[in-house]
Design a protein around this motif. Structure first.
Motif, PDB file in Angstrom:
ATOM      1  N   GLN A  64       0.878  -1.179   0.000  1.00  0.00           N
ATOM      2  CA  GLN A  64       0.000   0.000   0.000  1.00  0.00           C
ATOM      3  C   GLN A  64       0.907   1.217   0.000  1.00  0.00           C
ATOM      4  N   THR A  66       0.941   5.613  -0.266  1.00  0.00           N
ATOM      5  CA  THR A  66       0.219   6.878  -0.260  1.00  0.00           C
ATOM      6  C   THR A  66       1.071   7.851  -1.063  1.00  0.00           C
ATOM      7  N   ILE A  67       0.426   8.510  -2.006  1.00  0.00           N
ATOM      8  CA  ILE A  67       1.135   9.334  -2.972  1.00  0.00           C
ATOM      9  C   ILE A  67       0.854  10.818  -2.736  1.00  0.00           C
ATOM     10  N   THR A  68       1.897  11.619  -2.716  1.00  0.00           N
ATOM     11  CA  THR A  68       1.883  13.077  -2.710  1.00  0.00           C
ATOM     12  C   THR A  68       1.443  13.726  -1.398  1.00  0.00           C
ATOM     13  N   ASN A  69       0.298  13.325  -0.859  1.00  0.00           N
ATOM     14  CA  ASN A  69      -0.258  13.982   0.319  1.00  0.00           C
ATOM     15  C   ASN A  69      -0.693  12.923   1.331  1.00  0.00           C
ATOM     16  N   GLY A  71      -2.962  12.852   3.344  1.00  0.00           N
ATOM     17  CA  GLY A  71      -4.410  12.755   3.425  1.00  0.00           C
ATOM     18  C   GLY A  71      -5.036  11.946   2.294  1.00  0.00           C
ATOM     19  N   ASN A  72      -4.266  11.615   1.276  1.00  0.00           N
ATOM     20  CA  ASN A  72      -4.792  10.810   0.170  1.00  0.00           C
ATOM     21  C   ASN A  72      -5.037   9.379   0.616  1.00  0.00           C
ATOM     22  N   ASP A  73      -6.011   8.721  -0.006  1.00  0.00           N
ATOM     23  CA  ASP A  73      -6.253   7.310   0.253  1.00  0.00           C
ATOM     24  C   ASP A  73      -5.058   6.505  -0.231  1.00  0.00           C
ATOM     25  N   ALA A  75      -3.037   3.623  -2.100  1.00  0.00           N
ATOM     26  CA  ALA A  75      -3.259   2.835  -3.310  1.00  0.00           C
ATOM     27  C   ALA A  75      -2.670   1.447  -3.082  1.00  0.00           C
ATOM     28  N   ARG A 102      -8.548  -0.042  -6.103  1.00  0.00           N
ATOM     29  CA  ARG A 102      -8.495   0.176  -4.667  1.00  0.00           C
ATOM     30  C   ARG A 102      -9.742  -0.185  -3.884  1.00  0.00           C
ATOM     31  N   ARG A 103     -10.833   0.379  -4.180  1.00  0.00           N
ATOM     32  CA  ARG A 103     -12.012   0.250  -3.319  1.00  0.00           C
ATOM     33  C   ARG A 103     -12.414  -1.196  -3.088  1.00  0.00           C
ATOM     34  N   GLN A 136      -7.487   3.993   5.326  1.00  0.00           N
ATOM     35  CA  GLN A 136      -7.647   5.090   4.384  1.00  0.00           C
ATOM     36  C   GLN A 136      -7.155   6.406   4.979  1.00  0.00           C
TER      37      GLN A 136
END
Length: 145
Positions: A64, A66-69, A71-73, A75, A102-103, A136
């Motif tokens: 898993q 988390t990209i850039t921020n 707070g992002n979900d 991936a 993802r979901r 998340q």
């Protein structure tokens, strides 16, 4: 190719449990090759070398990111370790793989783990909600983080 900042990294083990991996710096690169292939490079303390050396022996494993921020979900990815490079008390781990939708997959992973624990009814529902929020990066429903 597009390059993004890696801000979160977790390995999902065969029992579908998430292990957060602290890292110093990292990048994730969309190869834009029409096959949804990505490269992930993480610069870590060398204490994690045995973890990734073990994962290197596997054909692929779930990750898993988390990209850039923060707070992002996160991936979900199915990746393989391509290289581990030692660097003065640190390592650089290069992984390559595919993004997983993802979901659906995240919910399946969480639910499978809870069913395996024997949860059912309201306890299952509450724990499912809590774990989905945690995975998340969402604040807990009761206001706690």
């Amino acid at each position: 190719m597009k390059t993004f900042k890696l801000v979160g990294l977790s390995v999902i083990d065969e029992g579908m449990h998430r292990r957060d991996i602290p890292f110093i710096d990292g990048l994730i690169i969309n190869k834009e090759d029409g096959q949804n292939r990505w490269l992930v490079e993480a610069y870590l303390d060398d204490e994690y070398e045995p973890v990734f050396a073990g994962l290197r022996e596997r054909t692929e494993f779930q990750l898993q990111v988390t990209i850039t921020n923060p707070g992002n979900d996160p991936a979900n990815m199915l990746v393989a370790v391509r290289s581990i490079t030692k660097m003065n008390g640190h390592i650089s781990v290069l992984m390559e793989g595919l993004m997983i939708p993802r979901r659906t997959h995240l919910a399946e992973v969480v639910l499978a783990g809870l069913v395996e624990k024997g949860l059912q009814g309201e306890a299952l529902l509450q724990e499912f909600r809590q774990q989905m929020d945690e995975r998340q990066g969402v604040r807990a429903r009761d206001g706690r983080t």
